[in-house]
Design an enzyme around this catalytic site. Structure first.
Site, PDB file in Angstrom:
ATOM      1  N   ASN A   1      -4.701 -79.177  24.836  1.00 31.12           N
ATOM      2  CA  ASN A   1      -3.538 -78.844  25.363  1.00 31.12           C
ATOM      3  C   ASN A   1      -2.483 -79.495  24.296  1.00 31.12           C
ATOM      4  O   ASN A   1      -2.535 -80.617  23.931  1.00 31.12           O
ATOM      5  CB  ASN A   1      -3.525 -79.722  26.581  1.00 31.12           C
TER       6      ASN A   1
ATOM      7  N   TYR B   1       3.919 -78.581   5.852  1.00 29.38           N
ATOM      8  CA  TYR B   1       4.551 -78.502   4.355  1.00 29.38           C
ATOM      9  C   TYR B   1       5.221 -79.653   3.814  1.00 29.38           C
ATOM     10  O   TYR B   1       6.143 -80.075   4.572  1.00 29.38           O
ATOM     11  CB  TYR B   1       5.507 -77.190   4.587  1.00 29.38           C
TER      12      TYR B   1
ATOM     13  N   ASP C   1      10.837 -32.415   3.269  1.00 28.50           N
ATOM     14  CA  ASP C   1      11.702 -32.798   4.466  1.00 28.50           C
ATOM     15  C   ASP C   1      11.684 -32.359   5.883  1.00 28.50           C
ATOM     16  O   ASP C   1      12.582 -32.452   6.825  1.00 28.50           O
ATOM     17  CB  ASP C   1      13.415 -32.887   4.003  1.00 28.50           C
TER      18      ASP C   1
ATOM     19  N   GLU D   1      18.702 -14.316   2.154  1.00 26.83           N
ATOM     20  CA  GLU D   1      19.204 -15.644   2.445  1.00 26.83           C
ATOM     21  C   GLU D   1      20.780 -15.315   3.203  1.00 26.83           C
ATOM     22  O   GLU D   1      21.224 -14.294   2.995  1.00 26.83           O
ATOM     23  CB  GLU D   1      19.460 -16.068   1.287  1.00 26.83           C
TER      24      GLU D   1
ATOM     25  N   LYS E   1      16.249 -38.665  -0.157  1.00 18.47           N
ATOM     26  CA  LYS E   1      16.078 -38.111   1.358  1.00 18.47           C
ATOM     27  C   LYS E   1      14.581 -38.230   1.854  1.00 18.47           C
ATOM     28  O   LYS E   1      14.325 -38.398   3.022  1.00 18.47           O
ATOM     29  CB  LYS E   1      16.481 -36.635   1.659  1.00 18.47           C
TER      30      LYS E   1
ATOM     31  N   ARG F   1      23.818 -34.721   2.371  1.00 18.05           N
ATOM     32  CA  ARG F   1      24.407 -35.210   3.788  1.00 18.05           C
ATOM     33  C   ARG F   1      23.857 -36.395   4.289  1.00 18.05           C
ATOM     34  O   ARG F   1      24.342 -36.915   5.359  1.00 18.05           O
ATOM     35  CB  ARG F   1      24.054 -33.869   4.534  1.00 18.05           C
TER      36      ARG F   1
HETATM   37  C1  UD1 Z   1      15.133 -22.230   2.308  1.00 24.28           C
HETATM   38  C2  UD1 Z   1      15.032 -20.699   2.104  1.00 24.28           C
HETATM   39  C3  UD1 Z   1      15.493 -20.196   3.442  1.00 24.28           C
HETATM   40  C4  UD1 Z   1      14.651 -20.845   4.725  1.00 24.28           C
HETATM   41  C5  UD1 Z   1      15.095 -22.378   4.473  1.00 24.28           C
HETATM   42  C6  UD1 Z   1      14.482 -22.954   5.632  1.00 24.28           C
HETATM   43  C7  UD1 Z   1      15.040 -20.249  -0.460  1.00 24.28           C
HETATM   44  C8  UD1 Z   1      15.798 -19.433  -1.127  1.00 24.28           C
HETATM   45  N1  UD1 Z   1      15.651 -20.124   1.049  1.00 24.28           N
HETATM   46  O1  UD1 Z   1      16.587 -22.421   2.410  1.00 24.28           O
HETATM   47  O2  UD1 Z   1      14.961 -18.932   3.542  1.00 24.28           O
HETATM   48  O3  UD1 Z   1      15.306 -20.348   5.806  1.00 24.28           O
HETATM   49  O4  UD1 Z   1      14.761 -22.847   3.384  1.00 24.28           O
HETATM   50  O5  UD1 Z   1      14.802 -24.355   5.721  1.00 24.28           O
HETATM   51  O6  UD1 Z   1      13.731 -20.780  -0.444  1.00 24.28           O
HETATM   52  N2  UD1 Z   1      14.276 -27.727  -3.315  1.00 24.28           N
HETATM   53  C9  UD1 Z   1      13.739 -28.298  -4.348  1.00 24.28           C
HETATM   54  N3  UD1 Z   1      14.288 -27.696  -5.655  1.00 24.28           N
HETATM   55  C10 UD1 Z   1      15.442 -26.857  -5.528  1.00 24.28           C
HETATM   56  C11 UD1 Z   1      15.935 -26.507  -4.326  1.00 24.28           C
HETATM   57  C12 UD1 Z   1      15.232 -26.934  -3.133  1.00 24.28           C
HETATM   58  O7  UD1 Z   1      12.657 -28.898  -4.596  1.00 24.28           O
HETATM   59  O8  UD1 Z   1      15.702 -26.548  -6.731  1.00 24.28           O
HETATM   60  C13 UD1 Z   1      13.707 -28.312  -1.984  1.00 24.28           C
HETATM   61  C14 UD1 Z   1      14.521 -29.072  -1.344  1.00 24.28           C
HETATM   62  O9  UD1 Z   1      14.603 -30.284  -1.453  1.00 24.28           O
HETATM   63  C15 UD1 Z   1      14.064 -28.685   0.321  1.00 24.28           C
HETATM   64  C16 UD1 Z   1      13.547 -27.632   0.149  1.00 24.28           C
HETATM   65  O10 UD1 Z   1      13.211 -27.185  -1.098  1.00 24.28           O
HETATM   66  O11 UD1 Z   1      13.134 -29.800   0.499  1.00 24.28           O
HETATM   67  C17 UD1 Z   1      14.274 -26.362   0.711  1.00 24.28           C
HETATM   68  O12 UD1 Z   1      15.396 -26.322   0.195  1.00 24.28           O
HETATM   69  P1  UD1 Z   1      16.764 -26.206   0.919  1.00 24.28           P
HETATM   70  O13 UD1 Z   1      17.980 -26.213   0.214  1.00 24.28           O
HETATM   71  O14 UD1 Z   1      16.878 -27.168   2.035  1.00 24.28           O
HETATM   72  O15 UD1 Z   1      16.787 -24.678   1.523  1.00 24.28           O
HETATM   73  P2  UD1 Z   1      17.417 -23.526   1.269  1.00 24.28           P
HETATM   74  O16 UD1 Z   1      17.471 -22.891   0.010  1.00 24.28           O
HETATM   75  O17 UD1 Z   1      18.862 -23.824   1.866  1.00 24.28           O
END
Ligand code: UD1
Ligand code: CA
Length: 458
Positions: free
Chosen positions: A378, A388, A100, A151, A15, A8
């Site tokens: 001054n 240069y 993030d 979730e 990001k 997004r």
């Molecule tokens: C996750 C939580 C959710 C919580 C929310 C808060 C899980 C399954 N769910 O949601 O309960 O309310 O965060 O924001 O954990 N990332 C990776 N590798 C992956 C997936 C994600 O590094 O395979 C990183 C993303 O870059 C991000 C963070 O993990 O920094 C959270 O991932 P995101 O997809 O934003 O969170 P959700 O899974 O939606």
């Protein structure tokens, strides 16, 4: 965790490298971890891994042992943390953070770690008016023991009514984390390995799961879009403005100040609207900064006044402005400008890699580059150092008490002897003697009773 795509953001930049307060989002997280004096920080990268690793290694805080692991492909948050396990020691606690989420305070994480106490699973949670999309904290009864995180996509209608959400931040004893992660599967609505599933394993194993519920939503807010990035930027800026005012700095409008780096202010500093500070800037006691100034990597000594629309950028070399100096309006100070006490730099004057001693003045439309300028010099309107020659740069030395007239060109290398005077409009190519008047321009010729040409009659 910093492997996610950040679709997004609609950006080529990963990001977590987008900037907030002048620093990458992920840097905020690393610096917060550094404040906790953690044993090591393991960054899980995936999308744009090489770029993220390079950017972070470049200026990581010295106090932290930074390591990178890659998660390819990205199969969920549980899978992400699995990639870090080989780097983690069983006698420690693992604090899971998201790259993030930039505004978490170290004190909040300290409280979470205290709750974990090396043996419990501690979750950072928040009650949200609109919890949709987040993992819900399911309890035995209202305010009762935590049983699971469900979730949003897997939640029942009743569970979706729960307003307490999981922030994405937890503290967990590493040896337990290791056993629980080995039990994860991806049998859920998203087909992902959910880190959040470890809560139900903890409960099944009879372990206490505790929630540290905070009310400050900004601390756990993530950045998924340019709109959210801008919202968090405003919150960050407001908090840094409040911190400055807290210790006495007077801001004409805290909503119109941007600090993208570190701003250190003495007593009785006043800053007018729309100023931007970048890198490391210090303002001494009683400094006043006018409206619409951009100041980067500079030290401004006590009592100096920076008038409106001045641009100061020290880059690597820095800029120094002496006590009681008057700068601007519309002045430009570039890297290596070192101005002594009571120096005056006026409108449309550019100074680069030059030292000006106490009381030197260049008040209008001038350029000083690679120059050493003595006390009380001054420097006239429209004068420039020609530093240069097209291949190399050369120095101009202007000794104390020299008076340079208007519109002079000083062709470097050249030295103007102390107390000398340079006639307006001179192009100076040779050193001048102390005390002398030097004039180097076409002699004025006057032709008496000159009749101007007249238009021919047709
Ligand atoms: C996750 C939580 C959710 C919580 C929310 C808060 C899980 C399954 N769910 O949601 O309960 O309310 O965060 O924001 O954990 N990332 C990776 N590798 C992956 C997936 C994600 O590094 O395979 C990183 C993303 O870059 C991000 C963070 O993990 O920094 C959270 O991932 P995101 O997809 O934003 O969170 P959700 O899974 O939606
Ligand atoms: Ca997800």
């Amino acid at each position: 965790m910093a492997a996610g795509k950040g679709t997004r953001m609609k950006s080529a930049l990963p990001k977590v490298l987008h900037r907030l307060g002048g620093r990458a989002l992920l840097r905020h997280v690393i610096e917060c971890a550094a404040l906790l004096s953690v044993r090591k920080a393991v960054v899980i990268t995936g999308h744009g891994a090489a770029e993220v690793e390079t950017a972070l290694s470049a200026d990581a805080p010295a106090s932290i042992d930074l390591q990178f692991v890659r998660q390819e492909p990205q199969l969920g948050t549980g899978h992400a943390v699995q990639q870090a396990l080989p780097q983690l020691a069983d006698d420690g606690v693992t604090l899971v953070l998201s790259g993030d989420v930039p505004l978490t305070q170290a004190s909040t994480l300290q409280a979470l770690l205290a709750l974990c106490a090396g043996e419990k699973l501690a979750l950072l949670t928040l009650a949200m008016p609109d919890p949709s999309g987040y993992g819900r904290i399911v309890r035995e009864s209202a305010g009762g023991k935590v049983q699971a995180i469900v979730e949003h996509k897997d939640a029942s209608e009743a569970q979706r009514q729960i307003s307490e959400i999981y922030s994405g931040i937890m503290a967990v004893p590493t040896r337990l984390l290791r056993t629980w992660l080995s039990r994860l599967d991806n049998q859920n609505a998203q087909g992902e390995y959910y880190l959040t599933d470890i809560v139900k394993f903890a409960v099944a194993d009879g372990l206490t799961v505790l929630a540290h519920q905070i009310t400050d939503a900004a601390q756990v807010a993530g950045v998924n879009s340019p709109v959210q990035l801008a919202e968090l930027e405003r919150i960050y800026q407001r908090r840094s403005a409040d911190a400055l005012m807290e210790q006495g700095t007077r801001l004409a409008d805290p909503a119109r100040l941007d600090v993208r780096g570190q701003l250190v202010c003495g007593r009785d500093v006043e800053i007018d609207v729309n100023c931007i500070f970048e890198g490391h800037v210090s303002l001494g006691d009683g400094v006043r900064v006018g409206a619409n100034c951009v100041i980067a990597n500079a030290r401004i000594a006590a009592g100096a006044v920076i008038h409106p629309f001045t641009h100061i950028d020290g880059e690597q070399l820095g800029v120094e402005v002496g006590a009681g100096a008057l700068i601007g309006p519309f002045a430009r100070l570039r890297p290596g400008a070192k101005l002594g006490a009571e120096v005056h730099i006026g409108n449309f004057v550019e100074v680069k890699n030059s030292t000006l001693a106490k009381g030197a003045k260049a008040n209008h439309l001038a350029y000083l580059g690679d120059a050493t300028v003595g006390e009380r010099v001054n420097y006239g309107a429209g004068s420039i150092t020609a530093n240069y020659d097209g291949a190399n740069k050369h120095r101009t030395v202007i000794e104390a008490d020299v008076h340079v007239g208007s519109n002079c060109v000083l062709i470097a290398p050249v030295t103007l002897g102390a107390g000398g005077t340079i006639g307006g409009g001179s192009t100076i190519t040779k050193d001048t003697a102390p005390g002398a008047l030097s004039v180097a321009r076409g002699k004025q010729v006057s032709i008496a009773n000159w009749s101007r040409p007249v238009k021919k009659a047709r």
